[in-house]
Design an enzyme around this catalytic site. Sequence first.
Site, PDB file in Angstrom:
ATOM      1  N   HIS A  16       0.836  -1.192   0.000  1.00  0.00           N
ATOM      2  CA  HIS A  16       0.000   0.000   0.000  1.00  0.00           C
ATOM      3  C   HIS A  16       0.873   1.245   0.000  1.00  0.00           C
ATOM      4  O   HIS A  16       1.816   1.330   0.781  1.00  0.00           O
ATOM      5  CB  HIS A  16      -0.884  -0.016   1.255  1.00  0.00           C
ATOM      6  CG  HIS A  16      -1.933   1.019   1.226  1.00  0.00           C
ATOM      7  ND1 HIS A  16      -1.683   2.329   1.538  1.00  0.00           N
ATOM      8  CD2 HIS A  16      -3.234   0.951   0.899  1.00  0.00           C
ATOM      9  CE1 HIS A  16      -2.797   3.022   1.397  1.00  0.00           C
ATOM     10  NE2 HIS A  16      -3.756   2.209   1.020  1.00  0.00           N
ATOM     11  N   TYR A  69      -7.776  10.726   4.751  1.00  0.00           N
ATOM     12  CA  TYR A  69      -7.701  11.678   5.864  1.00  0.00           C
ATOM     13  C   TYR A  69      -8.612  12.853   5.523  1.00  0.00           C
ATOM     14  O   TYR A  69      -8.292  13.643   4.623  1.00  0.00           O
ATOM     15  CB  TYR A  69      -6.268  12.197   6.035  1.00  0.00           C
ATOM     16  CG  TYR A  69      -5.260  11.178   6.498  1.00  0.00           C
ATOM     17  CD1 TYR A  69      -5.409  10.521   7.719  1.00  0.00           C
ATOM     18  CD2 TYR A  69      -4.128  10.888   5.739  1.00  0.00           C
ATOM     19  CE1 TYR A  69      -4.467   9.598   8.151  1.00  0.00           C
ATOM     20  CE2 TYR A  69      -3.176   9.969   6.171  1.00  0.00           C
ATOM     21  CZ  TYR A  69      -3.364   9.322   7.374  1.00  0.00           C
ATOM     22  OH  TYR A  69      -2.429   8.413   7.808  1.00  0.00           O
ATOM     23  N   PRO A  90      -2.226   7.076  17.610  1.00  0.00           N
ATOM     24  CA  PRO A  90      -2.271   6.233  16.406  1.00  0.00           C
ATOM     25  C   PRO A  90      -2.318   7.002  15.082  1.00  0.00           C
ATOM     26  O   PRO A  90      -2.374   6.383  14.031  1.00  0.00           O
ATOM     27  CB  PRO A  90      -3.537   5.391  16.603  1.00  0.00           C
ATOM     28  CG  PRO A  90      -4.353   6.094  17.605  1.00  0.00           C
ATOM     29  CD  PRO A  90      -3.444   6.958  18.414  1.00  0.00           C
ATOM     30  N   LYS A 134       2.629   4.256  13.940  1.00  0.00           N
ATOM     31  CA  LYS A 134       4.034   3.955  14.224  1.00  0.00           C
ATOM     32  C   LYS A 134       4.233   2.886  15.309  1.00  0.00           C
ATOM     33  O   LYS A 134       5.302   2.282  15.393  1.00  0.00           O
ATOM     34  CB  LYS A 134       4.753   5.226  14.712  1.00  0.00           C
ATOM     35  CG  LYS A 134       4.834   6.336  13.697  1.00  0.00           C
ATOM     36  CD  LYS A 134       5.885   6.032  12.652  1.00  0.00           C
ATOM     37  CE  LYS A 134       6.029   7.137  11.648  1.00  0.00           C
ATOM     38  NZ  LYS A 134       6.391   6.653  10.343  1.00  0.00           N
ATOM     39  N   TYR A 136       6.555   9.179   6.961  1.00  0.00           N
ATOM     40  CA  TYR A 136       5.311   8.411   7.088  1.00  0.00           C
ATOM     41  C   TYR A 136       5.607   6.915   7.051  1.00  0.00           C
ATOM     42  O   TYR A 136       5.022   6.129   7.783  1.00  0.00           O
ATOM     43  CB  TYR A 136       4.398   8.809   5.926  1.00  0.00           C
ATOM     44  CG  TYR A 136       2.971   8.337   6.007  1.00  0.00           C
ATOM     45  CD1 TYR A 136       2.174   8.612   7.115  1.00  0.00           C
ATOM     46  CD2 TYR A 136       2.393   7.629   4.951  1.00  0.00           C
ATOM     47  CE1 TYR A 136       0.857   8.198   7.176  1.00  0.00           C
ATOM     48  CE2 TYR A 136       1.080   7.218   4.999  1.00  0.00           C
ATOM     49  CZ  TYR A 136       0.305   7.495   6.118  1.00  0.00           C
ATOM     50  OH  TYR A 136      -0.989   7.090   6.166  1.00  0.00           O
TER      51      TYR A 136
HETATM   52  P1  RFL Z   1       0.821  -4.844  23.008  1.00  0.00           P
HETATM   53  O1  RFL Z   1       0.435  -5.247  21.648  1.00  0.00           O
HETATM   54  O2  RFL Z   1      -0.124  -3.981  23.778  1.00  0.00           O
HETATM   55  O3  RFL Z   1       1.117  -6.169  23.833  1.00  0.00           O
HETATM   56  C1  RFL Z   1       1.348  -6.113  25.219  1.00  0.00           C
HETATM   57  C2  RFL Z   1       0.882  -7.423  25.807  1.00  0.00           C
HETATM   58  O4  RFL Z   1       1.159  -7.430  27.210  1.00  0.00           O
HETATM   59  C3  RFL Z   1       0.055  -8.012  27.905  1.00  0.00           C
HETATM   60  N1  RFL Z   1       0.115  -7.535  29.291  1.00  0.00           N
HETATM   61  C4  RFL Z   1       0.564  -8.291  30.297  1.00  0.00           C
HETATM   62  N2  RFL Z   1       1.017  -9.550  30.335  1.00  0.00           N
HETATM   63  C5  RFL Z   1       1.434 -10.031  31.533  1.00  0.00           C
HETATM   64  N3  RFL Z   1       1.380  -9.294  32.698  1.00  0.00           N
HETATM   65  C6  RFL Z   1       0.943  -8.018  32.692  1.00  0.00           C
HETATM   66  N4  RFL Z   1       0.925  -7.302  33.822  1.00  0.00           N
HETATM   67  C7  RFL Z   1       0.510  -7.470  31.459  1.00  0.00           C
HETATM   68  N5  RFL Z   1       0.028  -6.250  31.090  1.00  0.00           N
HETATM   69  C8  RFL Z   1      -0.205  -6.315  29.775  1.00  0.00           C
HETATM   70  C9  RFL Z   1      -1.157  -7.554  27.116  1.00  0.00           C
HETATM   71  O5  RFL Z   1      -2.263  -8.389  27.322  1.00  0.00           O
HETATM   72  C10 RFL Z   1      -0.632  -7.611  25.674  1.00  0.00           C
HETATM   73  O6  RFL Z   1      -0.888  -8.862  25.082  1.00  0.00           O
HETATM   74  O7  RFL Z   1       2.222  -4.082  23.045  1.00  0.00           O
HETATM   75  P2  RFL Z   1       3.489  -4.186  22.066  1.00  0.00           P
HETATM   76  O8  RFL Z   1       3.916  -5.599  21.863  1.00  0.00           O
HETATM   77  O9  RFL Z   1       4.425  -3.211  22.617  1.00  0.00           O
HETATM   78  O10 RFL Z   1       2.951  -3.667  20.633  1.00  0.00           O
HETATM   79  C11 RFL Z   1       2.526  -2.335  20.469  1.00  0.00           C
HETATM   80  C12 RFL Z   1       1.386  -2.279  19.452  1.00  0.00           C
HETATM   81  O11 RFL Z   1       0.370  -3.181  19.821  1.00  0.00           O
HETATM   82  C13 RFL Z   1       0.808  -0.851  19.338  1.00  0.00           C
HETATM   83  O12 RFL Z   1       1.825   0.115  19.390  1.00  0.00           O
HETATM   84  C14 RFL Z   1       0.033  -0.654  18.000  1.00  0.00           C
HETATM   85  O13 RFL Z   1      -1.134  -1.433  17.991  1.00  0.00           O
HETATM   86  C15 RFL Z   1      -0.290   0.830  17.780  1.00  0.00           C
HETATM   87  N6  RFL Z   1      -1.151   1.023  16.573  1.00  0.00           N
HETATM   88  C16 RFL Z   1      -0.600   0.992  15.314  1.00  0.00           C
HETATM   89  N7  RFL Z   1       0.734   0.804  15.152  1.00  0.00           N
HETATM   90  C17 RFL Z   1       1.251   0.711  13.890  1.00  0.00           C
HETATM   91  O14 RFL Z   1       2.491   0.554  13.777  1.00  0.00           O
HETATM   92  N8  RFL Z   1       0.468   0.792  12.761  1.00  0.00           N
HETATM   93  C18 RFL Z   1      -0.891   0.985  12.844  1.00  0.00           C
HETATM   94  O15 RFL Z   1      -1.581   1.009  11.819  1.00  0.00           O
HETATM   95  C19 RFL Z   1      -1.475   1.121  14.164  1.00  0.00           C
HETATM   96  N9  RFL Z   1      -2.813   1.300  14.313  1.00  0.00           N
HETATM   97  C20 RFL Z   1      -2.526   1.203  16.743  1.00  0.00           C
HETATM   98  C21 RFL Z   1      -3.345   1.337  15.583  1.00  0.00           C
HETATM   99  C22 RFL Z   1      -3.108   1.233  18.017  1.00  0.00           C
HETATM  100  C23 RFL Z   1      -4.461   1.422  18.148  1.00  0.00           C
HETATM  101  N10 RFL Z   1      -5.021   1.499  19.444  1.00  0.00           N
HETATM  102  C24 RFL Z   1      -5.069   0.333  20.263  1.00  0.00           C
HETATM  103  C25 RFL Z   1      -4.999   2.761  20.063  1.00  0.00           C
HETATM  104  C26 RFL Z   1      -4.708   1.500  15.719  1.00  0.00           C
HETATM  105  C27 RFL Z   1      -5.275   1.554  16.997  1.00  0.00           C
HETATM  106  C28 RFL Z   1      -6.765   1.733  17.129  1.00  0.00           C
END
Ligand code: RFL
Length: 389
Positions: free
Chosen positions: A68, A197, A289, A293, A386
């Site tokens: 994309h 956007y 978000p 990133k 980006y």
């Molecule tokens: P995660 O994915 O939140 O995983 C953390 C894990 O830790 C667990 N956990 C625990 N486990 C044991 N003991 C505890 N005390 C614990 N506390 C928590 C949780 O259950 C979970 O499984 O963190 P990680 O690995 O650092 O990854 C980060 C990403 O998930 C996050 O930054 C992205 O989703 C952000 N984001 C996007 N990032 C992109 O690069 N491209 C995107 O298109 C994008 N779109 C988004 C997004 C985040 C969004 N939200 C949730 C605001 C879109 C949205 C809507």
Amino acid sequence: MVILGAGPAGLVLGNLLLAAGIDCAVLERASSSHVQTRARAGFLAPNTVRILDRHGLADGLHRYGRQHGACEFRTREGRFRLDYGALGQSGMHHVYPQQNLVTDLLGHYLDRGGRISFHTEALTVHDADGARPSVMAREPDGRPVRWAARYVAGCDGRHGAARRALPPGVVHHRHDHGVTWLGLLAQAPPSLDAVGYAIHDRGFAGHMARTPEVTRYYLQWQRGVPADAWPEQQIWDELDLRMRAAEHGPLHRGTLVERGLFDLTCDVVEPLRHGSLFLAGDAASLLAPAAAKGANLAVLEADLLAGAFIDALTRGDAAGLDGYSDRCLTHIWRAQEFTGWMTRLLHAAPDGDRDAGSFFHAALRRSRIASLRTSRSHQDWFAENYVGV
Ligand code: RFL
């Protein structure tokens, strides 16, 4: 090695350590099915794909993901499309839902013989300033269990145990962009072949493809109003209005299968190391978000951290661990800066600033968009930031 959290950061780290013959265990608070179905990110940067490729973790993403490279801005002045994937050296995104990536990473981790405990919540980290840290966790049956290791990797997000274990000297920079999004997942095909956007006097609206059947939409939302305050029909009408469907064509409507509220806040923990405890992913820094990133930084940090752990544990070379925090923080602040720029570009003046600054703020946004539409060097800058991490 004990890894807290089975998101992209924790599972990439676990896979890389296992491949290097380093024993590790992942503790995950949620269930296996929850982590494999949690819809979040979808846009993966070329550097993320390179890392996953290098470690044999990108098979699913190549099979089912799509390349994309375009976004479309819609404003009162019309629309314009920016084919960022064709500019400079930046490359394209891969669109691949985060829950599919997590499922792939988990599969590889288990195939490599990795240990993982679901329904196991890390409560506290002990003795992080020494060479024998441990994690107190609650097992699925409620029993407390102590996990001891040489190192602990905190990949458990912003509300995890790793952050709580940091001593008072660690700085926690926080910023609230003052904007809230209603995030929607629609069981409907994408409505345009670009990220959309829409900048509107009523607030921002966004469109991001996920799969041929599922599309993410965002609506800038008044903080404090519950996510279920509007019926589906009203949400689609508002999306149509802000995305100017009357001028540019209707949106493909479908059932809204998920709604969530996201305050666009961000933070950075500094440094990312406390003795034997290292932070990666959202535990290290949370990004709004707007610029997609977070998951990309999580994978990059996991790769850097894995390399540093492997050097330390197999060759006794601790230089990578010593430099880990500074190296990551350079990437994190760059991503925060661009995310802040995008956030200011896309939104009407934050709540509370509407009267005093709204005309000025709107004029600045128009000027930024005009520059992006007309200046090739601005477009190159945009593409590089980006798509890059
Ligand atoms: P995660 O994915 O939140 O995983 C953390 C894990 O830790 C667990 N956990 C625990 N486990 C044991 N003991 C505890 N005390 C614990 N506390 C928590 C949780 O259950 C979970 O499984 O963190 P990680 O690995 O650092 O990854 C980060 C990403 O998930 C996050 O930054 C992205 O989703 C952000 N984001 C996007 N990032 C992109 O690069 N491209 C995107 O298109 C994008 N779109 C988004 C997004 C985040 C969004 N939200 C949730 C605001 C879109 C949205 C809507």
